[in-house]
Design a protein around this motif. Sequence first.
Motif, PDB file in Angstrom:
ATOM      1  N   CYS A 123       0.833  -1.206   0.000  1.00  0.00           N
ATOM      2  CA  CYS A 123       0.000   0.000   0.000  1.00  0.00           C
ATOM      3  C   CYS A 123       0.869   1.258   0.000  1.00  0.00           C
ATOM      4  CB  CYS A 123      -0.935   0.011   1.210  1.00  0.00           C
ATOM      5  SG  CYS A 123      -2.286  -1.168   1.056  1.00  0.00           S
ATOM      6  N   ALA A 142       0.683   4.200  -2.665  1.00  0.00           N
ATOM      7  CA  ALA A 142       0.326   5.553  -2.206  1.00  0.00           C
ATOM      8  C   ALA A 142       1.368   6.576  -2.622  1.00  0.00           C
ATOM      9  CB  ALA A 142       0.146   5.563  -0.688  1.00  0.00           C
ATOM     10  N   ILE A 188      -4.667   9.357  -3.310  1.00  0.00           N
ATOM     11  CA  ILE A 188      -5.002   8.433  -2.228  1.00  0.00           C
ATOM     12  C   ILE A 188      -4.781   9.120  -0.877  1.00  0.00           C
ATOM     13  CG2 ILE A 188      -4.103   6.382  -1.031  1.00  0.00           C
ATOM     14  CD1 ILE A 188      -3.778   5.051  -3.734  1.00  0.00           C
ATOM     15  N   ASP A 189      -5.706   8.904   0.062  1.00  0.00           N
ATOM     16  CA  ASP A 189      -5.535   9.378   1.436  1.00  0.00           C
ATOM     17  C   ASP A 189      -4.661   8.347   2.152  1.00  0.00           C
ATOM     18  OD1 ASP A 189      -5.754   9.830   4.172  1.00  0.00           O
ATOM     19  OD2 ASP A 189      -7.868  10.422   4.057  1.00  0.00           O
ATOM     20  N   ARG A 190      -3.365   8.648   2.220  1.00  0.00           N
ATOM     21  CA  ARG A 190      -2.405   7.676   2.729  1.00  0.00           C
ATOM     22  C   ARG A 190      -2.716   7.220   4.148  1.00  0.00           C
ATOM     23  NH1 ARG A 190       1.531   7.140   6.006  1.00  0.00           N
ATOM     24  NH2 ARG A 190       3.297   5.758   5.560  1.00  0.00           N
ATOM     25  N   LEU A 216      -5.552   4.803   4.147  1.00  0.00           N
ATOM     26  CA  LEU A 216      -5.165   3.530   3.533  1.00  0.00           C
ATOM     27  C   LEU A 216      -4.310   2.697   4.471  1.00  0.00           C
ATOM     28  CD1 LEU A 216      -4.925   1.558   1.169  1.00  0.00           C
ATOM     29  CD2 LEU A 216      -3.093   2.989   0.246  1.00  0.00           C
ATOM     30  N   CYS A 244     -13.461   0.274   3.765  1.00  0.00           N
ATOM     31  CA  CYS A 244     -12.217  -0.391   3.330  1.00  0.00           C
ATOM     32  C   CYS A 244     -12.144  -1.818   3.881  1.00  0.00           C
ATOM     33  CB  CYS A 244     -10.989   0.384   3.815  1.00  0.00           C
ATOM     34  SG  CYS A 244     -10.708   1.929   2.928  1.00  0.00           S
ATOM     35  N   THR A 294     -13.961   3.091  -3.200  1.00  0.00           N
ATOM     36  CA  THR A 294     -13.081   4.249  -3.012  1.00  0.00           C
ATOM     37  C   THR A 294     -11.675   3.838  -3.438  1.00  0.00           C
ATOM     38  OG1 THR A 294     -12.490   3.643  -0.753  1.00  0.00           O
ATOM     39  CG2 THR A 294     -14.413   5.059  -1.011  1.00  0.00           C
ATOM     40  N   GLU A 324      -8.978   4.042  -1.725  1.00  0.00           N
ATOM     41  CA  GLU A 324      -8.295   3.332  -0.644  1.00  0.00           C
ATOM     42  C   GLU A 324      -8.795   1.884  -0.557  1.00  0.00           C
ATOM     43  OE1 GLU A 324      -9.908   6.290  -0.204  1.00  0.00           O
ATOM     44  OE2 GLU A 324      -8.138   7.585  -0.332  1.00  0.00           O
ATOM     45  N   THR A 343      -7.412  -0.180  -3.467  1.00  0.00           N
ATOM     46  CA  THR A 343      -5.984  -0.455  -3.284  1.00  0.00           C
ATOM     47  C   THR A 343      -5.779  -1.559  -2.249  1.00  0.00           C
ATOM     48  OG1 THR A 343      -5.493   1.863  -3.768  1.00  0.00           O
ATOM     49  CG2 THR A 343      -3.753   0.582  -2.713  1.00  0.00           C
TER      50      THR A 343
END
Lengths: 329, 329, 329, 329, 329, 329
Positions: free
Chosen positions: B176, B180, B186-188, B191, B252, B270, B272, B275
Amino acid sequence: MDLLVKELYELPVGAPFSGTYVVEHVEIKKHRTGEPFLRLVLSDKSGSFTALWWKPPADADLTQFQKGDVVFVSGRIEYFQGTLQPKLTEIKKLKEGDFKPDKFICQSRYPIEEQFEELLNKIETIKNPYLKVLLEKFFYDDQFVELFLRTPAGKTIHHACIGGLLEHTLSVVEICETVAKRFKSIDRDLLITAAILHDIGKVREYSVNVTIERTDEGLLLGHLYMSCEMVAFKISEIDNFPEDLKTKLLHCILAHHGKYEHGSPKMPKTLEAVTLAYADALDSRVKGFEEFIEKQLGNQKGWTRRHFAFEVPIFFDGEINYEEEGTNL
Amino acid sequence: MDLLVKELYELPVGAPFSGTYVVEHVEIKKHRTGEPFLRLVLSDKSGSFTALWWKPPADADLTQFQKGDVVFVSGRIEYFQGTLQPKLTEIKKLKEGDFKPDKFICQSRYPIEEQFEELLNKIETIKNPYLKVLLEKFFYDDQFVELFLRTPAGKTIHHACIGGLLEHTLSVVEICETVAKRFKSIDRDLLITAAILHDIGKVREYSVNVTIERTDEGLLLGHLYMSCEMVAFKISEIDNFPEDLKTKLLHCILAHHGKYEHGSPKMPKTLEAVTLAYADALDSRVKGFEEFIEKQLGNQKGWTRRHFAFEVPIFFDGEINYEEEGTNL
Amino acid sequence: MDLLVKELYELPVGAPFSGTYVVEHVEIKKHRTGEPFLRLVLSDKSGSFTALWWKPPADADLTQFQKGDVVFVSGRIEYFQGTLQPKLTEIKKLKEGDFKPDKFICQSRYPIEEQFEELLNKIETIKNPYLKVLLEKFFYDDQFVELFLRTPAGKTIHHACIGGLLEHTLSVVEICETVAKRFKSIDRDLLITAAILHDIGKVREYSVNVTIERTDEGLLLGHLYMSCEMVAFKISEIDNFPEDLKTKLLHCILAHHGKYEHGSPKMPKTLEAVTLAYADALDSRVKGFEEFIEKQLGNQKGWTRRHFAFEVPIFFDGEINYEEEGTNL
Amino acid sequence: MDLLVKELYELPVGAPFSGTYVVEHVEIKKHRTGEPFLRLVLSDKSGSFTALWWKPPADADLTQFQKGDVVFVSGRIEYFQGTLQPKLTEIKKLKEGDFKPDKFICQSRYPIEEQFEELLNKIETIKNPYLKVLLEKFFYDDQFVELFLRTPAGKTIHHACIGGLLEHTLSVVEICETVAKRFKSIDRDLLITAAILHDIGKVREYSVNVTIERTDEGLLLGHLYMSCEMVAFKISEIDNFPEDLKTKLLHCILAHHGKYEHGSPKMPKTLEAVTLAYADALDSRVKGFEEFIEKQLGNQKGWTRRHFAFEVPIFFDGEINYEEEGTNL
Amino acid sequence: MDLLVKELYELPVGAPFSGTYVVEHVEIKKHRTGEPFLRLVLSDKSGSFTALWWKPPADADLTQFQKGDVVFVSGRIEYFQGTLQPKLTEIKKLKEGDFKPDKFICQSRYPIEEQFEELLNKIETIKNPYLKVLLEKFFYDDQFVELFLRTPAGKTIHHACIGGLLEHTLSVVEICETVAKRFKSIDRDLLITAAILHDIGKVREYSVNVTIERTDEGLLLGHLYMSCEMVAFKISEIDNFPEDLKTKLLHCILAHHGKYEHGSPKMPKTLEAVTLAYADALDSRVKGFEEFIEKQLGNQKGWTRRHFAFEVPIFFDGEINYEEEGTNL
Amino acid sequence: MDLLVKELYELPVGAPFSGTYVVEHVEIKKHRTGEPFLRLVLSDKSGSFTALWWKPPADADLTQFQKGDVVFVSGRIEYFQGTLQPKLTEIKKLKEGDFKPDKFICQSRYPIEEQFEELLNKIETIKNPYLKVLLEKFFYDDQFVELFLRTPAGKTIHHACIGGLLEHTLSVVEICETVAKRFKSIDRDLLITAAILHDIGKVREYSVNVTIERTDEGLLLGHLYMSCEMVAFKISEIDNFPEDLKTKLLHCILAHHGKYEHGSPKMPKTLEAVTLAYADALDSRVKGFEEFIEKQLGNQKGWTRRHFAFEVPIFFDGEINYEEEGTNL
């Protein structure tokens, strides 16, 4: 004056304009009087609109315009039933060289030069001499490289832009490297080589001019087969390339769609093949999501409509920001 | 003397032996004379064998032995029709504490302490205060951590060993992170948090003693739901945890199996979630391949038999070597 | 004068009219002169039509109208190309309280009060004290009940009306009772409790105002999960609620879609779960058929078009008659 | 002395026994001396065991015994490697009439007479004269009724016992009645008639003697088709039976498996057909669960093994108790 | 003057025309003044166009025209927004007999008489007396033959023309003969008989007048069942027709769609059934491809659009030429 | 004396025998004394049996025998628990050349010489010069032909015998010819060429020695890809071979499994490709049925067990008779 489609919407009614556009659709229609006129859908990378060549000269050859032609037009802004629909006073077919292709097809956000250098660096890390020679036969062949750098990785779903194949290839390589670091039993050289070559058949699958089109060969044979054929012919030029190495490499490429339903004639049966298949799926899907969000939402937040291939609507409330990414990759 | 099963095969016929083993199967049978005897299948992490308690004392309680018990046995090596089948002279049930669990269940190749430290370091990188507090509520809770560290990530398909959940979690986090870095939208934090928490419900799904078993709760509710329930209750203890952040995080987790057929009640919607789902699939599949190769081929090369879940035989001609990996991760 | 859409079609050309409608779609367009005008699609529960605000005052704020707003409009009946398309002389946004919601969304054919009393009677039949307390915590909580009674069971496929969730719940309970009478090994209390609670998460999945919409939370988490979460939190307030009873109840709810493809993360593994799943499918499907017949055929006989979810056209040559049903249920 | 198989396990080694059993499997084998002997697997409804006819007379016809024969045997109890394996001193083929069939095949828990009376009562409620005549042509025909009453509803999955078809039919009718009460647009007479007739082809699909077998016709044509053919021929004997009523009735029968994958050549396209299909699925599945629980768990609680058709293990911690059900149905 | 639709496109604006056409769609609309007018879509086998009955007499009955009616119209050629849209001055409903049906529905390219003679010759080759009598009962029954010869084999996908069923039947017979020649274990008589009868139920599934429509019976029961029912009734008229031969023949018919998903209630379980199923699929698919190519490409080369059922676009760069085929078949 | 396995069963207990057999399975086991002995499963084309090398000389190398070796053995007939299980007195590994391969693998019923001549005749009918040269490059290359003639078309499902590929190829060509005669728009030369070449990659997919095995290359790449690669390399040796003809030919080969699920990376998109795919399926399936009937039923009638790939049991009550077929084909 060569206006983008989205700039036409800013002009007041009656304003003169001109620009070069691709013909998306063309139809010869008849006035009530029986006189012919032309209805065109024109586009560039910023959008599309309908235009009418309302009063073509009596001797004009209306049949000369085809889907895919680039034309220079001029006319005046008009709206019909609330929709932009200018009448053209002039329309002229352009030859290649008379226009800039980058008006019509978008380009990878990442600088192509830098990305390609990254890729060459990855090739440097390969220790297996046969695999290294094989890669060099492709990536130090200027003709191939030129083609490779302009090829997209897809037509609609992901990386549908110039440089898209390069961007996708590099991202898959990065994921494969992360996995290979943790899993010692993976043959890293084989995996990275397969990652770099897995989609090269796309240079024959897509023809990129002012639009991205699938070739007949692409539709009938597909890039899985063509990538393998290209690799097989190159290998036949390398002395003593080990047979089993060839088989394992071709297997990675043939199997990289992961499943029969996705068009792989073999399912992955080696560590390298299964890693590549999942890394390819991961990058393609995430990029597909991102492109769809951008196309559907622009700078807004919320829900896209249902994606035809992913079969869900996508929710996004973040920001798409690539201003500075060139520097810190 | 506490011999491993694989060591029994080295002994000559008639040699005395003793050891502690898990009862995999037990059956009370009758001699032709009508006298009862016991037929057991005993195992440890190195293998299994059949043993007979041929002449139990008249007052012995044959019904006391159950699947899952750990027993101490002694006897002499015998073969029947070419197969190891010792007769036992003694068999005794052991209580927890009287034996070392690590004789029965294997352990992650990676040092658990180091891996856990890695995980805590990942938590340190989270900037969103709500997510960080949430993670700390789990990973600075000694009772949870103890459970987490011994839990496997699976029963048969992948990471079926003590520390397996930790190893899998960390690998998913690494993938991930790689993704990222490339995808800025992407909102790290979201995630990485989701990656760390995605499988925590497995601490309730598996009971790990001398064997790995699925709990009733695990079979009826599954770790997707239980992970979410655990997160939801913890969130309810945090003041002002944003509602939409909770929803995105739970999404998620709920969607991380990627597809309905794989048991996710929602498909990823989404960036995240998609991923995480693909990163989870990538690590699980590669690890599943590696474990199956090791189990089937040992140190040999060639083909495994068809894997019941992956639906292919796997080909491997490399080497599985993890001697030195602890140091350079 | 607040006319239903279907009443507008009865008026002669040129007749004045007024009414309150929901904005389904709104677009700012331009006259040939460049002046803006508004194109709206307006609806109530009886149908929809297109309207034009052809000449808005120069200082009008055209951007104030959004999808989902309720507006009061007046104008005159006009047709364009044979289709009703009045021009509006006035349009005004209304606030909640200024209009009657029941003009916009239909209601269960069955009297809601009577049906709810039926449901309370069902709760009275539960003998297990934990389950009874649990049900009472929901159904004697006025706030929950108010929400429950207005919630539909679906947006398009079945029970898409106020009171729909109640109607569906009661029908599922009736079928479960019939089955429980014949099958003695079913735990009737558990089954009926699960039947009553199986869809309560829909109070968070749908927002019902003048239209039925799915919430973000509904789209990202779904009512299976939310029903379970709601039950789990309520159970945590009940002393000594047996752990295994909780697990079996949550299993019934999680598994009630019956299959992975239908979004259940677990397939039914108990008698009660399998009964509930099939009873839910039976009522939903029959109601879905009936609603589609009514919508497509009105009072006529013959074939509907192909239903998008059921994948067949439906044939009906009977009569839909619910005049008297309130009395004899 | 005619012992049940399960009673043999109670006898001491060496005890004489005799009984009648079905031949499940038979094989002529050779002693080391080359002399032939017979190895048989024998069963009744309580279980099965292996027996050896170790020393048949020199003139014995060993080839006379076939799978499906009923034999009378006597011998002495012996165990081989801990397993019951008596040697026989006598074995004799029995003709129909020389044994009681109810030793070999189980029977519905519900009293057949009472259930059949229930069914005749249901027929009385039909008001449509054509449908009523049609039903009477079947259920007042003694030959058909005799066959109908002994037919099971399945071979392995559900209602695999004498009277099973009757029991299943009645349960489906009960569910259909519950649904028809709530949904006024259903043609109740058509639905109940279809429910009663939907599986009658099973009288030709299964042959029930000492075991339940599928007939050639059953395997090649199936009960969906045969039910329809039987109804079509009977209808051709009724004057003026409306064509469209015949079509709608046959449609309900043909479509009652609900989906192509389950062997219906048409999916349900009417309210009655869809109700029947779901009611049939509901009863079959619940009964299938119950029978599997009973077979696997006996009086114990916990998990069955995975069911081959339902694809899950089943959890049960209740009680199966049908002592008193005859009275209050 | 009875012009084909495609001939109308050749006429100049303002030219008078007349012709007979089928009503595909009809709608009563209103002028701005509130006066009604008629909007029709009219077609024949060469194409379709929209027409307006702009000023019907005040006493005209506008509701008399229905989808499927044949009408005689006259008017003048006009274009609206570039599209042919004549205004009619006269429109008159025609009764059967007043028009030639062959203007509306196309016919098999192969001469029907010759093809039917071929079919009778095939029947002559059958040696099994029961099968031969059965075939003769159908194909020497003038009423059946008349119906058979006009029936298409499909509505849209393949052989959608008069004589289509005959053409398809004969082609399937030819393929079956080729296979039967090589495979000696096939019962040739049974196979050829099944091939000839496999689709006869289509005479009840399609009603062919000026358009091809599916009947209610066709939609609710399907031709698989109806073919079997027709054969079963005919067999009941033949003395001593062997039961097992009937079963095997009906099995071939019931199973000829090959798979559950394609609507066969049984999968092929005999050599003859499996041969027929694949031969039927082969001819249907190839013919479906050919018809789609012709419809989409006319005389051009290249790609069709994606076929909705075959799920691919089709590539064709050859020639469709059937001028001379009648002679050498 | 070289007895077939089925002949061993005719011998009396104690009779001496000898013969050459393939080692299917080999295991070194231990006597109770700890002395090693060898347990082998040996086979030829007529069956298999277990043998024990009970007392190997002290200096014997027990590890020399491998799966796939051909051995000469002698010993005496013995039975154990009713099963043939001779003890061997001698066992000797044979080298290629020391035994006749046709003892181990069956051969096509059709005379290979005649069938190959048929195939050459088909090649003569090709008019397109490029395709003809291409075919000649394969079928006048002695080395290729030798390989081609001994290759089977499958390992288990169909044509699993020497000459099987030839037999299958010819049958597919015959069906394609039948179809091409009726459908004029098919390019007959292309179709027949594709039919002849479609499976040639099987010469690399199967290795045929004393057993049929899949090669590593076959398992990793498959014959679809390898057939194409072989054709592509041969085409590269032919001057001016038209690019589009190559593409269409390769498409036929790549797509001939018809569907993604069957391992084709492209679905058929041309008339020739779709014809080939269905003709291939037809012949494979019918042959698969016939072989399974023969294997399961021998000369008997009735039902086979369920076929693992076709998913049905097969019914056969005819006769398999190929005595005279060589003459009249």
